[in-house]
Design a protein around this motif. Structure first.
Motif, mmCIF file in Angstrom:
data_model
loop_
_atom_site.group_PDB
_atom_site.id
_atom_site.type_symbol
_atom_site.label_atom_id
_atom_site.label_comp_id
_atom_site.label_asym_id
_atom_site.label_seq_id
_atom_site.Cartn_x
_atom_site.Cartn_y
_atom_site.Cartn_z
ATOM 1 N N GLN A 158 2.880 -15.249 -9.149
ATOM 2 C CA GLN A 158 3.042 -14.028 -9.939
ATOM 3 C C GLN A 158 3.631 -12.952 -9.017
ATOM 4 N N TYR A 159 4.880 -13.164 -8.655
ATOM 5 C CA TYR A 159 5.514 -12.318 -7.660
ATOM 6 C C TYR A 159 5.666 -10.875 -8.127
ATOM 7 N N ASP A 160 5.830 -10.696 -9.429
ATOM 8 C CA ASP A 160 5.970 -9.339 -9.947
ATOM 9 C C ASP A 160 4.704 -8.518 -9.755
ATOM 10 N N LYS A 161 3.560 -9.201 -9.616
ATOM 11 C CA LYS A 161 2.302 -8.517 -9.355
ATOM 12 C C LYS A 161 1.969 -8.518 -7.864
ATOM 13 N N SER A 162 2.423 -9.535 -7.164
ATOM 14 C CA SER A 162 2.186 -9.612 -5.723
ATOM 15 C C SER A 162 2.922 -8.506 -4.979
ATOM 16 N N VAL A 163 4.173 -8.264 -5.355
ATOM 17 C CA VAL A 163 4.995 -7.269 -4.656
ATOM 18 C C VAL A 163 4.368 -5.874 -4.660
ATOM 19 N N PRO A 164 3.917 -5.362 -5.810
ATOM 20 C CA PRO A 164 3.283 -4.029 -5.794
ATOM 21 C C PRO A 164 2.038 -3.970 -4.920
ATOM 22 N N TYR A 165 1.247 -5.034 -4.911
ATOM 23 C CA TYR A 165 0.063 -5.063 -4.048
ATOM 24 C C TYR A 165 0.481 -5.028 -2.576
ATOM 25 N N TYR A 166 1.534 -5.785 -2.239
ATOM 26 C CA TYR A 166 2.019 -5.760 -0.856
ATOM 27 C C TYR A 166 2.496 -4.362 -0.475
ATOM 28 N N MET A 167 3.180 -3.694 -1.384
ATOM 29 C CA MET A 167 3.669 -2.350 -1.090
ATOM 30 C C MET A 167 2.510 -1.406 -0.795
ATOM 31 N N ARG A 168 1.455 -1.506 -1.581
ATOM 32 C CA ARG A 168 0.284 -0.650 -1.364
ATOM 33 C C ARG A 168 -0.445 -1.038 -0.081
ATOM 34 N N ALA A 169 -0.506 -2.344 0.200
ATOM 35 C CA ALA A 169 -1.168 -2.807 1.427
ATOM 36 C C ALA A 169 -0.423 -2.303 2.659
ATOM 37 N N ILE A 170 0.902 -2.391 2.628
ATOM 38 C CA ILE A 170 1.710 -1.929 3.760
ATOM 39 C C ILE A 170 1.543 -0.428 3.958
ATOM 40 N N GLU A 171 1.501 0.301 2.864
ATOM 41 C CA GLU A 171 1.281 1.746 2.964
ATOM 42 C C GLU A 171 -0.069 2.049 3.608
ATOM 43 N N ALA A 172 -1.110 1.279 3.196
ATOM 44 C CA ALA A 172 -2.442 1.474 3.769
ATOM 45 C C ALA A 172 -2.464 1.103 5.248
ATOM 46 N N LEU A 173 -1.730 0.046 5.610
ATOM 47 C CA LEU A 173 -1.667 -0.371 7.012
ATOM 48 C C LEU A 173 -0.938 0.662 7.861
ATOM 49 N N GLU A 174 0.068 1.261 7.300
ATOM 50 C CA GLU A 174 0.799 2.293 8.041
ATOM 51 C C GLU A 174 -0.089 3.510 8.315
ATOM 52 N N LYS A 175 -1.030 3.765 7.428
ATOM 53 C CA LYS A 175 -1.933 4.898 7.618
ATOM 54 C C LYS A 175 -2.856 4.691 8.817
ATOM 55 N N VAL A 176 -3.120 3.420 9.166
ATOM 56 C CA VAL A 176 -3.983 3.137 10.320
ATOM 57 C C VAL A 176 -3.156 2.684 11.523
ATOM 58 N N ASN A 177 -1.836 2.964 11.474
ATOM 59 C CA ASN A 177 -0.937 2.666 12.594
ATOM 60 C C ASN A 177 -0.905 1.188 12.967
ATOM 61 N N ALA A 178 -0.900 0.343 11.956
ATOM 62 C CA ALA A 178 -0.896 -1.094 12.205
ATOM 63 C C ALA A 178 0.345 -1.536 12.970
#
Length: 207
Positions: A158-178
């Motif tokens: 379900q790539y159409d649903k996976s992609v938005p989750y990845y975008m939010r995960a990456i944003e959250a990771l950037e907030k903790v300087n991953a």
């Protein structure tokens, strides 16, 4: 098959690894964990201070600890059926005991994760979203549930649903300087995100 971190369980104040069919890149949580207060919950040793306001709550608190310990042992042994059932009981008892929100986030996450391993997709998403919501409200590690949800949807194609989750995960990771603290592992997440995007494009081109 990757070695993956059993991310929210930390019996010896060190991050452990479990073998799963899909999950976090190695070392990600270990390297980011220093800034994540939520990672220091001792689920296996079960040194969690559940409030005991009466006999019933005290019993529920003890039951939550026992079930969580059994769940962790089962997951380490690869017995995910037992782990799933034990995390369910741990969560119910923790709720009845009046556990702190951060502790409930841990239990929801672990139960959702166990459900996902056994392909209970809808239920897994439900509990991972609960964990995410609690983390969002309490300043917990949002990226953990988001990454799990990303891969949950990816595994279902379900790539159409996976992609938005990845975008939010990456944003959250950037907030903790991953990207600075765990650059190699962060790059793996970016690669996984790219693969999900490619999957979405291929799926869209079929229609």
């Amino acid at each position: 098959m990757k070695r993956l971190p059993n991310n929210r369980i930390n019996p010896d104040w060190q991050f452990r690894w479990a073998t799963l069919p899909a999950g976090y890149p190695e070392g990600m949580v270990d390297k980011l964990g220093g800034d994540m207060k939520l990672f220091h919950y001792l689920v296996v040793a079960l040194i969690i201070m559940l409030p005991a306001t009466g006999c019933a709550s005290d019993i529920n608190a003890r039951n939550a600890k026992q079930h969580a310990g059994a769940a962790d042992a089962a997951s380490k042994a690869g017995d995910w059926t037992t782990a799933r059932k034990q995390w369910s009981q741990a969560l119910v008892n923790a709720q009845l005991a009046g556990a702190a929100p951060q502790q409930l986030a841990v239990f929801n996450y672990e139960y959702g994760r166990a459900l996902g391993v056994q392909c209970f997709w809808d239920e897994s998403e439900k509990y991972l979203l609960k964990a995410y919501q609690i983390d969002h409200e309490t300043g917990g590690p949002e990226f953990m549930s988001l990454l799990e949800l990303s891969r949950l949807k990816y595994d279902q194609k379900q790539y159409d649903k996976s992609v938005p989750y990845y975008m939010r995960a990456i944003e959250a990771l950037e907030k903790v300087n991953a990207s600075t603290k765990a650059p190699a592992e962060f790059s793996v997440v970016l690669d996984d995100y790219a693969n999900a995007c490619c999957g979405q494009v291929k799926t869209d081109n079929l229609f």
